[in-house]
Design a protein around this motif. Structure first.
Motif, PDB file in Angstrom:
ATOM      1  N   PRO A  58       0.969  -1.283  -0.031  1.00 11.20           N
ATOM      2  CA  PRO A  58       0.007   0.249   0.137  1.00 11.20           C
ATOM      3  C   PRO A  58       0.834   1.388  -0.056  1.00 11.20           C
ATOM      4  O   PRO A  58       2.067   1.087   0.146  1.00 11.20           O
ATOM      5  CB  PRO A  58      -0.796  -0.360   1.334  1.00 11.20           C
ATOM      6  CG  PRO A  58       0.057  -0.985   2.138  1.00 11.20           C
ATOM      7  CD  PRO A  58       0.670  -1.831   1.307  1.00 11.20           C
ATOM      8  N   PRO A  59       0.179   2.323  -0.209  1.00 13.28           N
ATOM      9  CA  PRO A  59       0.917   3.592  -0.063  1.00 13.28           C
ATOM     10  C   PRO A  59       1.634   3.800   1.198  1.00 13.28           C
ATOM     11  O   PRO A  59       1.073   3.385   2.181  1.00 13.28           O
ATOM     12  CB  PRO A  59       0.214   4.641  -0.527  1.00 13.28           C
ATOM     13  CG  PRO A  59      -1.214   4.122  -0.382  1.00 13.28           C
ATOM     14  CD  PRO A  59      -1.031   2.622  -0.848  1.00 13.28           C
ATOM     15  N   LEU A  60       2.636   4.795   1.063  1.00 13.52           N
ATOM     16  CA  LEU A  60       3.517   4.789   2.275  1.00 13.52           C
ATOM     17  C   LEU A  60       2.613   5.376   3.734  1.00 13.52           C
ATOM     18  O   LEU A  60       2.901   5.108   4.840  1.00 13.52           O
ATOM     19  CB  LEU A  60       4.526   5.711   2.095  1.00 13.52           C
ATOM     20  CG  LEU A  60       5.542   6.081   3.325  1.00 13.52           C
ATOM     21  CD1 LEU A  60       6.375   4.638   3.511  1.00 13.52           C
ATOM     22  CD2 LEU A  60       6.454   7.141   2.885  1.00 13.52           C
ATOM     23  N   THR A  61       1.662   6.103   3.218  1.00 12.41           N
ATOM     24  CA  THR A  61       0.651   6.873   4.338  1.00 12.41           C
ATOM     25  C   THR A  61      -0.147   5.634   4.986  1.00 12.41           C
ATOM     26  O   THR A  61      -0.659   5.966   6.085  1.00 12.41           O
ATOM     27  CB  THR A  61      -0.302   7.622   3.795  1.00 12.41           C
ATOM     28  OG1 THR A  61      -1.034   7.187   2.582  1.00 12.41           O
ATOM     29  CG2 THR A  61       0.489   9.050   3.062  1.00 12.41           C
ATOM     30  N   LYS A  62      -0.435   4.509   4.439  1.00  8.23           N
ATOM     31  CA  LYS A  62      -0.996   3.428   4.964  1.00  8.23           C
ATOM     32  C   LYS A  62      -0.143   2.065   5.093  1.00  8.23           C
ATOM     33  O   LYS A  62      -1.006   1.061   5.653  1.00  8.23           O
ATOM     34  CB  LYS A  62      -1.976   3.030   4.027  1.00  8.23           C
ATOM     35  CG  LYS A  62      -3.188   4.117   3.612  1.00  8.23           C
ATOM     36  CD  LYS A  62      -4.168   3.673   2.703  1.00  8.23           C
ATOM     37  CE  LYS A  62      -5.151   4.665   2.493  1.00  8.23           C
ATOM     38  NZ  LYS A  62      -6.163   4.181   1.561  1.00  8.23           N
TER      39      LYS A  62
END
Length: 218
Positions: free
Chosen positions: A162-166
């Motif tokens: 998943p993207p870094l924010t998640k």
């Protein structure tokens, strides 16, 4: 003088993980120890630059790395992504290539997307044998022992992160069948223990105790 020690940790960065200004002297003024950790930058794990007033002889820094995983950080945002553009283990100006020491033992490198040296002139290298050859050219044949530096050697269970924010620690679990899952001297997985880190993050002491990996020492 700087002594930097990283142990049992998962570190991600959208830039360099560590940017260090160094200068040669009779003994290294910067000493870095990386142990059983997972390190994932967008740019370089260790980015060295020369301090003002550097002399031309001596040792500027010494790096010891044991049973670590090195791979690129996932993309910062947007759709699910496997990894960012190719990152690098080290960024090392040519003027420092004889002044920095690297000593590695049983480390795993995701060489498909990780260079040995980034932005370091003609010695930049890519996957497989080139990675090990580059480290040997700069640091000597004995500098990186029992390295896992082959395509497919480091594989995560989640091939699309998943993207870094998640991102969560458990996203960095190794595929049990890959070589990195049993590469340590005691046939344990390389890098940090993502299940134990996840339990610590969630704050459940019973789960934390269950998840903790057995100590890798006799």
């Amino acid at each position: 003088q700087l002594d930097l020690e990283v142990s049992g940790s998962l570190l991600l960065s959208q830039n360099d993980l560590f940017a260090l200004a160094v200068k040669p002297s009779s003994s290294p003024q910067v000493r870095v120890s990386l142990n059983q950790s997972t390190l994932a930058p967008r740019d370089s794990v260790l980015a060295f630059k020369e301090s003002d007033g550097s002399q031309s002889t001596g040792t500027a820094a010494r790096v010891l790395a044991e049973e670590c995983l090195f791979l690129p950080v996932p993309a910062a945002s947007g759709g699910r992504s496997d990894s960012s553009r190719s990152a690098s283990l080290l960024r090392l100006p040519q003027g420092l290539q004889k002044q920095v020491q690297w000593w590695g033992s049983a480390n795993g490198y995701m060489v498909e997307r990780l260079q040995a040296l980034g932005e370091s002139g003609s010695l930049s290298a890519g996957a497989g044998g080139d990675f090990e050859q580059t480290l040997a050219q700069v640091f000597g044949d004995q500098a990186d022992q029992h390295a896992l530096a082959m395509p497919g050697g480091v594989l995560l269970q989640e091939q699309k992160l998943p993207p870094l924010t998640k991102i969560q620690p458990v996203h960095f679990r190794l595929l049990p069948a890959c070589k990195a899952a049993t590469w340590s001297d005691l046939k344990q997985p390389l890098g940090a223990d993502p299940v134990a880190l996840q339990a610590m993050l969630e704050g459940n002491p019973q789960d934390r105790a269950k998840a903790a990996r057995k100590k890798r020492s006799f």
